[in-house]
Design an enzyme around this catalytic site. Structure first.
Site, PDB file in Angstrom:
ATOM      1  N   HIS A 141      86.986  10.936 -43.602  1.00  0.00           N
ATOM      2  CA  HIS A 141      86.836  10.069 -44.788  1.00  0.00           C
ATOM      3  C   HIS A 141      85.883  10.678 -45.815  1.00  0.00           C
ATOM      4  O   HIS A 141      85.141   9.965 -46.486  1.00  0.00           O
ATOM      5  CB  HIS A 141      86.344   8.673 -44.392  1.00  0.00           C
ATOM      6  CG  HIS A 141      87.284   7.908 -43.517  1.00  0.00           C
ATOM      7  ND1 HIS A 141      88.204   7.016 -44.001  1.00  0.00           N
ATOM      8  CD2 HIS A 141      87.454   7.913 -42.171  1.00  0.00           C
ATOM      9  CE1 HIS A 141      88.900   6.488 -42.999  1.00  0.00           C
ATOM     10  NE2 HIS A 141      88.461   7.031 -41.873  1.00  0.00           N
ATOM     11  N   ASN A 167      90.981   0.142 -42.443  1.00  0.00           N
ATOM     12  CA  ASN A 167      91.939   1.104 -42.999  1.00  0.00           C
ATOM     13  C   ASN A 167      93.059   0.355 -43.693  1.00  0.00           C
ATOM     14  O   ASN A 167      93.184  -0.868 -43.543  1.00  0.00           O
ATOM     15  CB  ASN A 167      92.550   1.952 -41.873  1.00  0.00           C
ATOM     16  CG  ASN A 167      91.662   3.140 -41.496  1.00  0.00           C
ATOM     17  OD1 ASN A 167      90.735   3.505 -42.215  1.00  0.00           O
ATOM     18  ND2 ASN A 167      91.967   3.741 -40.367  1.00  0.00           N
TER      19      ASN A 167
HETATM   20 FE1  HDE Z   1      85.881   5.864 -38.485  1.00  0.00          FE
HETATM   21  N1  HDE Z   1      84.322   7.149 -38.807  1.00  0.00           N
HETATM   22  N2  HDE Z   1      85.856   6.319 -36.534  1.00  0.00           N
HETATM   23  N3  HDE Z   1      87.531   4.691 -38.152  1.00  0.00           N
HETATM   24  N4  HDE Z   1      85.949   5.413 -40.417  1.00  0.00           N
HETATM   25  C1  HDE Z   1      83.727   7.385 -39.980  1.00  0.00           C
HETATM   26  O1  HDE Z   1      81.411   7.420 -40.283  1.00  0.00           O
HETATM   27  C2  HDE Z   1      84.911   7.050 -35.901  1.00  0.00           C
HETATM   28  C3  HDE Z   1      88.085   4.404 -36.953  1.00  0.00           C
HETATM   29  C4  HDE Z   1      86.742   4.492 -41.014  1.00  0.00           C
HETATM   30  O2  HDE Z   1      83.690   4.972 -46.545  1.00  0.00           O
HETATM   31  C5  HDE Z   1      82.484   8.220 -39.850  1.00  0.00           C
HETATM   32  O3  HDE Z   1      79.959   7.243 -41.974  1.00  0.00           O
HETATM   33  C6  HDE Z   1      85.175   7.104 -34.486  1.00  0.00           C
HETATM   34  C7  HDE Z   1      88.976   3.288 -37.049  1.00  0.00           C
HETATM   35  C8  HDE Z   1      86.438   4.419 -42.422  1.00  0.00           C
HETATM   36  O4  HDE Z   1      81.887   5.744 -45.572  1.00  0.00           O
HETATM   37  C9  HDE Z   1      82.384   8.461 -38.350  1.00  0.00           C
HETATM   38  C10 HDE Z   1      86.321   6.396 -34.302  1.00  0.00           C
HETATM   39  C11 HDE Z   1      88.941   2.930 -38.362  1.00  0.00           C
HETATM   40  C12 HDE Z   1      85.415   5.342 -42.625  1.00  0.00           C
HETATM   41  C13 HDE Z   1      83.598   7.723 -37.829  1.00  0.00           C
HETATM   42  C14 HDE Z   1      86.742   5.895 -35.577  1.00  0.00           C
HETATM   43  C15 HDE Z   1      88.038   3.808 -39.033  1.00  0.00           C
HETATM   44  C16 HDE Z   1      85.124   5.941 -41.353  1.00  0.00           C
HETATM   45  C17 HDE Z   1      82.425   9.417 -40.732  1.00  0.00           C
HETATM   46  C18 HDE Z   1      87.074   6.157 -33.009  1.00  0.00           C
HETATM   47  C19 HDE Z   1      89.744   1.813 -39.055  1.00  0.00           C
HETATM   48  C20 HDE Z   1      84.770   5.698 -43.938  1.00  0.00           C
HETATM   49  C21 HDE Z   1      81.373   9.111 -41.766  1.00  0.00           C
HETATM   50  C22 HDE Z   1      86.279   5.647 -31.965  1.00  0.00           C
HETATM   51  C23 HDE Z   1      89.553   0.518 -38.500  1.00  0.00           C
HETATM   52  C24 HDE Z   1      83.560   4.868 -44.206  1.00  0.00           C
HETATM   53  C25 HDE Z   1      80.833   7.837 -41.408  1.00  0.00           C
HETATM   54  C26 HDE Z   1      82.996   5.226 -45.548  1.00  0.00           C
HETATM   55  C27 HDE Z   1      84.137   6.902 -41.162  1.00  0.00           C
HETATM   56  C28 HDE Z   1      83.854   7.672 -36.525  1.00  0.00           C
HETATM   57  C29 HDE Z   1      87.906   5.126 -35.733  1.00  0.00           C
HETATM   58  C30 HDE Z   1      87.781   3.692 -40.440  1.00  0.00           C
HETATM   59  C31 HDE Z   1      82.321   9.908 -37.911  1.00  0.00           C
HETATM   60  C32 HDE Z   1      84.333   7.836 -33.472  1.00  0.00           C
HETATM   61  C33 HDE Z   1      89.761   2.636 -35.911  1.00  0.00           C
HETATM   62  C34 HDE Z   1      87.099   3.538 -43.449  1.00  0.00           C
HETATM   63  O5  HDE Z   1      81.219   7.893 -37.835  1.00  0.00           O
END
Ligand code: HDE
Length: 684
Positions: A76, A149
């Site tokens: 993202h 999402n």
């Molecule tokens: Fe994320 N995700 N994610 N994700 N995600 C990040 O956090 C992560 C997941 C989502 O505009 C990171 O600050 C893991 C689902 C959005 O700043 C990180 C897993 C969904 C954003 C991270 C998921 C998301 C992130 C990268 C599986 C939808 C952007 C930078 C266990 C429901 C937020 C940050 C923004 C961002 C990890 C799964 C949506 C690395 C480990 C499911 C919208 O922490």
């Protein structure tokens, strides 16, 4: 005056005001506040001599430049944000104690960041990808982050697989190719090895992955969460954002051209709409499931690769969010905003979804590396409007100057402060973890209730209109067409057989493979709510109309039509053969400096001159190919004829006039895209 100055400031705005730095009328200083005479020449020993180490201004300036970057988000990375407000329609006290969901008079400030997932910070907006839809509610009870999402399902069921999935979709490690694309071997290898991805892959191959605008996207919390009320009773909940403008997408061929014409297409669209005062809005909806129904479905509520079909549990609209203010500094606000799924407030709690559990750790952890230390909640965009009092201390970039002589609990020296939030046995406003009963052995094992990877992929396919199915097949062909290893493509087709035989057949034929032998029978169930064919709204508000003009345009005929369209909220841009004015009309863009893909509709008003003009004819034909509404005033009929369009759906000729002409054109625009035009035109 910026639009936000017209509305009363909310608590968050007033808080941010304290951090504003206005350079108007100021004089140049160092970071230490020392006035500087010259910032263009370094201090040298003589006019042609070496630079002196004592030039503290030069060293500070270079040092600050060297350290401007922070690590981009690992996923993202590419995003755009905006502030706004949320208000609940009616009290939800039956389900939750979260006060922003219980008090309809309360206006809760929000910050939303939309993003793509795979690409790096400078990648194009309009790639085939999931879009992040992350909302930070600055509630009076603390920050609540709904980090969702634009697709309701995820490719993996357990957070321990996230690294694997992300490594597979990111550019390949040996040559860092391709940027922001899923069309390559490692992603599809992951898919074929991991059939739990398949429901998500169907969404990714659908038009949901190429939204027309952030303002025209749904948002989903994905996981099942819990709401908890004052009696401590919990209810399962899924969160939905529904855009007031409907859910709309670009077409793939258009996407490829938008990337070159305007890599910031979605970012610019959001920014411009807010600057113009056309504030994007979404309804928050809830799917509510009593705890007693936990096992009432043929899938597991804890499985993030599944939806609850809206026909089974309707989405109840509960509130509205309006984005009404652009950030003032991209880095300070949009780049430094730190979301975390663990940021919850009283009345909202987690479930044991293993993806959610992993996220609760990950977001917190990622901010430490990205924002350089543990005090990231003090960055203005992250700062709650609720007061913060605790014994957390020190660390990089501490900005608070704590007055108390103690930083431990329990203490007597500071009168026990900060003391427990519970006053005289009153727990109101205090976060209390839901007391879910947990009992089990420590095992590394997926529940058998997570095993069905195909039924909902089939449900999605069955729910699509004929043109959505066509787009999905074409997306598979594009993606797999970029995969080099034949065995990976064959394995993917092998999975598609389990989703739908016709889908598998069409993809196999396109890839030059034998038609697969029949798989399991399609269950035949569908969820009409999943189709974008059912999401058009009756409005042309914020739709961009290109009006082709020349010096021969009949301004008298055009002006009332343009005004009527603008009166319905459309944005008209005049495109002419040169900048300046044409036929006393102000030209917004010169024809070769723009492209039909940047507009939703085209109005031909050129006075006949453009019929001989190759780029103008191409403009009209391309708009037709992309399903857009096209209308011609009498002056534009020669250009319309020269374009030799192979169909008439959504094409309004000059026969109608006045109000009837405007209405016919507006109705054609409301449809969004005329996907039923000549099938061959959409083959790419
Ligand atoms: Fe994320 N995700 N994610 N994700 N995600 C990040 O956090 C992560 C997941 C989502 O505009 C990171 O600050 C893991 C689902 C959005 O700043 C990180 C897993 C969904 C954003 C991270 C998921 C998301 C992130 C990268 C599986 C939808 C952007 C930078 C266990 C429901 C937020 C940050 C923004 C961002 C990890 C799964 C949506 C690395 C480990 C499911 C919208 O922490």
């Amino acid at each position: 005056m910026r639009h936000e100055d017209a509305v009363e400031k909310d608590e968050k705005q007033r808080q941010l005001d304290q951090h504003r730095v206005d350079l108007k009328g100021t004089r140049l200083t160092t970071d230490q506040g020392v006035l500087i005479d010259d910032t263009d020449n370094s201090l040298q020993a003589g006019e042609r001599g070496p630079t002196l180490l004592e030039d503290f201004h030069f060293r500070e300036k270079i040092m600050r430049f060297d350290h401007e970057r922070i690590p981009e988000r690992v996923v993202h990375a590419r995003g755009s944000g905006a502030y706004g407000q949320f208000r609940v329609y009616e009290s939800l006290t039956e389900y939750t104690v979260a006060d922003f969901l219980c008090d309809p008079s309360l206006v809760t400030p929000v910050f939303v960041r939309f993003s793509t997932v795979a690409g790096s910070r400078g990648s194009a907006d309009t790639v085939r990808d999931v879009r992040g839809f992350a909302t930070k509610f600055y509630t009076r009870q603390g920050n609540y982050d709904l980090v969702g999402n634009n697709m309701p399902v995820f490719p993996i069921q357990d957070g321990i697989k996230f690294l694997d999935f992300v490594h597979a979709v990111k550019p390949e490690p040996h040559n860092e190719i391709p940027q922001a694309q899923s069309a390559h071997d490692t992603l599809w290898d992951f898919v074929q090895c991991q059939p739990e991805t398949l429901h998500f892959v169907m969404w990714l191959m659908s038009d949901r992955a190429i939204p027309r605008s952030f303002r025209m996207m749904q948002g989903f919390g994905v996981h099942t969460f819990r709401l908890v009320n004052a009696e401590g009773r919990a209810t399962f909940v899924k969160f939905h954002w529904t855009p007031v403008l409907g859910t709309h997408s670009l077409v793939w061929d258009e996407v490829l051209r938008v990337q070159g014409n305007d890599p910031d297409f979605n970012r610019r669209d959001l920014w411009d709409a807010i600057e113009r005062g056309a504030f994007p809005e979404w309804e928050l909806g809830l799917q509510i499931v009593p705890e007693s129904d936990e096992h009432a479905f043929d899938f597991d509520l804890l499985d993030p690769t599944k939806i609850i079909p809206e026909e089974i549990v309707p989405v109840r609209p509960v509130g509205r969010m309006t984005l009404n203010r652009n950030p003032e500094n991209f880095f300070a606000e949009t780049e430094q905003v730190a979301f975390c799924t663990a940021n919850v407030v009283p009345g909202i709690d987690f479930t044991n979804d293993p993806l959610l559990q992993a996220r609760n750790f990950s977001y917190f952890d990622t901010q430490l590396i990205r924002l350089g230390g543990p005090n990231f909640a003090q960055i203005p965009v992250n700062q709650p409007v609720a007061p913060v009092h605790n014994d957390n201390r020190d660390g990089y970039h501490q900005r608070m100057i704590h007055q108390s002589g103690t930083s431990y609990s329990i203490n007597s020296i500071s009168g026990g402060c900060p003391m427990s939030g519970v006053v005289s046995g009153d727990f109101s406003g205090v976060f209390q973890h839901y007391q879910e009963r947990v009992d089990g052995r420590k095992i590394r094992k997926r529940s058998p209730s997570f095993e069905d990877h195909y039924s909902q992929a089939t449900l999605f396919w069955n729910s699509m209109s004929f043109w959505e199915k066509r787009h999905i097949v074409n997306a598979f062909l594009f993606e797999l067409g970029h995969v080099e290893r034949r065995n990976i493509k064959e394995k993917v087709v092998g999975h598609l057989v389990h989703i739908d035989h016709e889908l598998a057949t069409q993809v196999a034929l396109g890839l030059g493979m034998p038609v697969p032998a029949g798989g399991p029978a399609n269950h035949g169930k569908a969820s009409p709510a999943l189709s974008q064919a059912n999401s058009a709204r009756k409005t042309i508000a914020t739709r961009k109309i290109a009006i082709l003009v020349t010096d021969a345009t009949d301004a008298g005929a055009l002006t009332p039509v343009k005004e009527a369209l603008e009166g319905q909220g459309a944005i008209c841009e005049l495109i002419g053969p040169h900048e300046g004015s044409a036929a006393s009309l102000a030209v917004d863009r010169q024809l070769t400096a723009t492209n039909s893909v940047l507009y939703d509709a085209v109005l031909l008003a050129d006075g006949g001159l453009l019929a001989e003009d190759g780029p103008a004819v191409h403009f009209v034909r391309e708009a037709f190919k992309h399903g857009k509404a096209i209308a011609a005033l009498p002056g534009g009929s020669a250009l319309l004829q020269a374009a030799r369009l192979p169909g008439t759906q959504g094409v309004i000729g000059p026969d109608a006039s006045g109000g009837a002409f405007v209405q016919a054109f507006a109705d054609a625009i409301k449809v969004h895209r005329h996907y039923d035009r000549d099938v061959a035109m959409f083959s790419a």
